[in-house]
Scaffold this active site. Structure first.
Site, PDB file in Angstrom:
ATOM      1  N   GLY A   1       7.528 -25.592   2.682  1.00  0.00           N
ATOM      2  CA  GLY A   1       7.612 -26.885   2.000  1.00  0.00           C
ATOM      3  C   GLY A   1       6.540 -27.051   0.942  1.00  0.00           C
TER       4      GLY A   1
ATOM      5  N   ILE B   1       8.396 -20.432   0.336  1.00  0.00           N
ATOM      6  CA  ILE B   1       8.584 -19.478   1.434  1.00  0.00           C
ATOM      7  C   ILE B   1       9.222 -20.133   2.651  1.00  0.00           C
ATOM      8  CG2 ILE B   1       6.240 -19.902   2.272  1.00  0.00           C
ATOM      9  CD1 ILE B   1       6.009 -17.067   3.105  1.00  0.00           C
TER      10      ILE B   1
ATOM     11  N   THR C   1       0.213 -25.519  -2.641  1.00  0.00           N
ATOM     12  CA  THR C   1       0.009 -26.956  -2.846  1.00  0.00           C
ATOM     13  C   THR C   1      -1.292 -27.203  -3.607  1.00  0.00           C
ATOM     14  OG1 THR C   1       1.225 -27.438  -0.826  1.00  0.00           O
ATOM     15  CG2 THR C   1      -0.191 -29.179  -1.681  1.00  0.00           C
TER      16      THR C   1
ATOM     17  N   GLU D   1      -2.004 -21.643   6.163  1.00  0.00           N
ATOM     18  CA  GLU D   1      -2.295 -20.346   6.777  1.00  0.00           C
ATOM     19  C   GLU D   1      -3.176 -20.448   8.031  1.00  0.00           C
ATOM     20  OE1 GLU D   1      -4.706 -17.510   4.454  1.00  0.00           O
ATOM     21  OE2 GLU D   1      -3.443 -15.943   5.268  1.00  0.00           O
TER      22      GLU D   1
END
Lengths: 764, 156
Positions: free
Chosen positions: A477, A474, A520, A721
């Protein structure tokens, strides 16, 4: 050698982006493409009398005008099937699609769409959640009781304009309030926030022998596949979704946007059809962060312990349920949040209104739920005459905290360490002391999205590794840094020799999308699972080449060597090449999703998010100065202490913290969508929707804590987030401190600041 | 109606209506899609290009008003496959790129800034990009890139 995990490496997608070579969704176009524009309702509530497309059909380049009559008669939705592709009888929000025009060029399509005449009889407008839950309120959906839930869901409590209700009612709440020494009650309100990704929503649809292909610039390709297929009445596997570079999403590009329309129009015309929202159209119809009303009441003992809590939330779903039936679960995890509260009652309702459907935006409803919780916490501290930080530490969670769903957090005592860590950046007592200055503090417990993902590793004879994954990059990374660096670490490689793919739902396994900091953590873990099998194969092959036993071998510098013998080594490329005709290409796949978490299903009703996986802990502090003449607010310092488990890419993590705080400052101070009595948005362009600019945002000061979690790759939890979640709370608390007046709304406008300054100190 | 201008050093003549914007000419006629359309109202700066060295929002500039001008787009900052300009390289090195959709516009504004002031102060950099919106980064890494590209100390 620098280890791949824990260090910063250059993003491989940065060069195509700085050269202008990266092809985003809006840039993608193949030969023969037609262009389409939607005809949208210009009123928030009404009954359609007629649709006259004669004039539009005769305009230059127009190929087709489609309406509900041309689409399958299907209601669909994320969890509740309540939404048609095109309104046919009633319209429920301004901007609801009524028809689509396909033409040779985009300019022609937009001109013809504007020439379609829709005659609508106005109906009463339910503009706010208060209107929606009022006695005798008009029903936004007269047929709500007939709606089906999407496959895989049990139904949940819903009635009238309430499309979802979650209730927790612990034993002894009323008794605990009755026994409390002090009771404090507050009400807070939050406006909507527009995600304002720089690339407007777009989609290109194609149709070939019964199968749809959608080219998208999207966060969650498997969701588009499901939602497009459901809206068009075909199997999910009849839709292929192919990803491209994405110009930001922040949650707004998780659910479908234009994709089902582009797919349908491709079938109807026989040509590829491309659609792009104009900015104003994008803003007015975007599934923005829901606004809400929060009423919170707490009982306190004289010595500053929270002994009872009630937390009541009404969130604005807009005209269709969308994400909000999930979001009503979030208050259950925020009502106590970072502090022990005693017996607690929670009621959260998502309320239909005649406004644009709301949805996910980074941190979802958590941003305003924490604003309410932490503003209220300041008021509690003040009510018992305690320092606000000391009050928090008096009530902060210990290890083994049992959440309201019965889930136990083994590591919740970490919060105390995070409080201490932020104080090391700047001691609490020293901040906000100047004239018109104030300091705010807030803590957050946040989750890592548990949805599964997968990865296939391919070792190439040229010595490179390809990570084939449906995970969407998005822009954070998470894929090009996080997943790639984990893969490199697992195979002893330089990350420069590892590449990642773009999503294609025909090619990769399911991926739960770029949401909730999951990529991740989840996909990184899928890579570590895949690497187990790959290493086994690599060692077997290398053992033959080196004349050694597999258990004598080690991975080093993009090769395999004999342990303790620097001279005996083959490259990974040589291993892959040798394997090609000795068993075939070296590939290995792995999958991962967060294992089921123990909770008590009897604690809550309507809880679709039944657990709070892989929690992380955060404390933010801000020092602000208010201008007593203008009501303007300057953020002097902003401090973040964040527990991440393990940092995979320091540069990637810092980018998420700085960027998340910036979005939070916009939310706290400037960005707003106000809704008129007519149900229409008052802010309709980026001119009136005030986004943060470079001059507004201080350099965030950060301390990272690392307590690795067993389930994560190298111990990594979600990190991207949550930096937005406490920001409005911290800023609100700092402004309340600076002004001495009540701060009860998001955004906190200059008028609110001036009003707060009129209050006598101590009356807030 | 024919429109002649120079784009990234090459003389071009294209057909353009009176209502066409420079951005439409660049993206749709010349296929230079590196310049992005973010808002079409001159607010976000994603479409910034240089017209005779001056940064402009190409989405609200009538194409014909650029007749005879030298237009530079992000594709013109470096030869294809060749060495990047210092500010392009600094964006990569300083993690100033996340989603990257705003990046071409920032690069053009900053190219003009650096041409005018080879060692701009941090506050002046922030002011210079006040017409460019970035929703991802929170801007600090973009400022860092300018400091690095102009040989100044990076604050972080």
């Amino acid at each position: 050698m620098t280890t791949a995990v824990g260090n910063s490496f250059i993003r491989p997608d940065a060069e195509p982006k700085v050269r202008g070579e990266a092809v985003y969704g809006v840039d993608f176009e193949i030969g023969g493409t037609l262009h389409a524009a939607l005809v949208r309702s210009n009123v928030a509530s009404g009954r359609i009398r007629s649709i006259d497309s004669d004039a539009a059909s005769a305009m230059p380049g127009v190929r087709l005008v489609a309406t509900a009559a041309d689409a399958p008669k299907i209601l669909s939705g994320l969890a509740l099937n309540d939404q048609p592709l095109f309104a046919s009888e009633v319209v429920r929000f301004e901007g609801e699609p009524i028809a689509a025009v396909v033409a040779d060029t985009l300019v022609q399509a937009r001109a013809a769409a504007a020439a379609v005449v829709v005659d609508i009889d106005p109906l009463p407008v339910v503009a706010t959640v208060d209107d929606g839950v009022a006695d005798g309120a008009p029903l936004v959906h007269e047929d709500w009781a007939s709606y089906q839930v999407a496959p895989g869901h049990p139904d949940w409590p819903r009635y009238g304009n309430v499309c979802s209700e979650v209730v927790v009612d612990e034993a002894g709440v009323d008794e605990a309030f009755a026994a409390a020494d002090v009771i404090v009650e507050d009400e807070f309100r939050a406006d909507r926030q527009y995600q304002a990704y720089l690339e407007p929503k777009s989609a290109t649809g194609m149709w070939e022998s019964g199968r749809y292909t959608v080219h998208a610039s999207h966060q969650y390709h498997w969701s588009i596949r499901n939602r497009t297929s459901a809206a068009l009445g075909v199997k999910p596997s009849d839709v292929r979704v192919i990803g491209h570079y994405m110009g930001g999403g922040f949650g707004a590009k998780l659910d479908v946007g234009l994709e089902p329309y582009a797919a349908l129009l491709a079938r109807l015309t026989g040509f590829p059809v491309k659609m792009i929202n104009e900015r104003s159209e994008d803003m007015i119809t975007c599934n923005s962060r829901d606004g809400g009303v929060i009423r919170v009441r707490s009982g306190l003992s004289k010595d500053g312990k929270i002994v009872a809590r009630e937390y009541l939330v009404d969130m604005d779903a807009g005209a269709y349920a969308g994400d909000t039936v999930y979001l009503t679960s979030i208050p259950v995890y925020v009502a106590d949040g970072p502090y022990a509260t005693g017996p607690t009652r929670v009621r959260a309702r998502a309320v239909y209104t005649n406004t644009t459907p709301t949805g996910a935006f980074r941190g979802v409803s958590g941003t305003y739920l924490y604003f309410a919780l932490e503003r209220h916490t300041d008021n509690l501290a003040n009510a018992v005459g305690m320092d606000r930080r000391a009050f928090r530490l008096r009530n902060v969670l210990e290890d083994g905290h049992e959440m309201l769903n019965g889930q136990v957090l083994d590591d919740s005592g970490l919060l105390k360490e995070v409080f201490e860590a932020v104080d090391e950046l700047a001691p609490w007592e020293t901040l906000g002391k100047g004239p018109n200055q104030g300091v705010g503090i807030a803590a957050t417990v946040w989750l890592t999205n548990p949805l599964p993902g997968s990865a296939t590793l391919r070792l190439e004879p040229d010595g490179t590794l390809i990570v084939v994954t449906g995970a969407a990059e998005i822009g954070t990374g998470a894929v090009v840094l996080g997943v790639r660096q984990i893969a490199a670490q697992e195979l002893g490689m330089d990350p420069a020799n590892v590449t990642t793919t773009m999503p294609d739902t025909d090619v990769q396994g399911f991926d739960g999308g770029a949401q909730g900091s999951r990529t991740t953590h989840i996909v990184g873990r899928a890579v570590t699972e895949a690497a187990v099998g790959m290493r086994e194969r690599v060692f077997q092959q290398a053992a033959k080449l080196l004349g050694a036993a597999p258990d004598e071998l080690e991975l080093r510098d993009d090769g395999v060597g004999v342990s303790g013998d620097p001279g005996r080594r083959v490259t990974l490329g040589e291993v892959a090449g040798a394997a090609m005709f000795d068993g075939g290409p070296i590939t290995s796949s792995g999958s991962y999703g967060t294992p089921a978490i123990k909770y008590d299903p009897d604690r809550a009703t309507g809880l679709l998010f039944s657990t709070f996986p892989t929690p992380t802990y955060h404390v933010h502090v801000a020092e602000v100065e208010v201008d007593p003449d203008t009501g303007g607010v300057t953020v002097l310092r902003y401090l973040v202490a964040q527990e991440v488990g393990k940092t995979i890419s320091p540069a990637g993590l810092m980018g998420q913290i700085q960027g998340g705080v910036a979005q939070g400052l916009g939310y706290a101070l400037w960005e707003t969508i106000q809704i008129g009595d007519d149900g229409k948005y008052r802010q309709r362009t980026l001119e009136s929707y005030r986004l943060p600019i470079a001059l507004d945002v201080p350099r965030v000061e950060v301390v990272v804590l690392e307590h690795p979690v067993d389930t994560g790759p190298y111990g990594a939890k979600g990190a991207a987030e949550p930096p937005i979640v406490p920001v409005a709370a911290v800023i609100g608390n700092a402004i309340a401190d600076a002004t001495g007046g009540p701060i009860t709304r998001i955004p906190i406008t200059p008028e609110d600041v001036l009003d707060a300054l009129k209050h006598e100190k101590g009356t807030r | 109606m024919n429109l002649s201008l120079t784009v990234n050093g090459a003389a071009v003549t294209v057909e353009a209506d009176g209502a066409d914007t420079l951005l439409m000419v660049l993206r749709d006629r010349l296929r230079l899609t590196g310049t992005k359309e973010g808002c079409t109202e001159g607010e976000c700066g994603a479409c910034t290009v240089l017209v005779d060295g001056v940064p402009v929002d190409s989405c609200i500039l009538a194409a014909h008003s650029a007749a005879g001008s030298e237009v530079q787009t992000v594709e013109g900052l470096a030869d294809r496959g060749g060495a990047l300009s210092p500010i392009q390289q600094a964006f990569i090195d300083n993690f100033s790129v996340q989603c990257g959709f705003c990046t071409p516009g920032f690069l053009m504004t900053l190219t003009a800034l650096i041409a005018e002031d080879p060692t701009p102060e941090e506050e002046w950099v922030k002011a210079a990009v006040s017409g460019n919106l970035c929703r991802c980064t929170g801007y600090t890494t973009i400022v860092d890139a300018v400091m690095a590209a102009t040989g100044q100390e990076v604050a972080r």
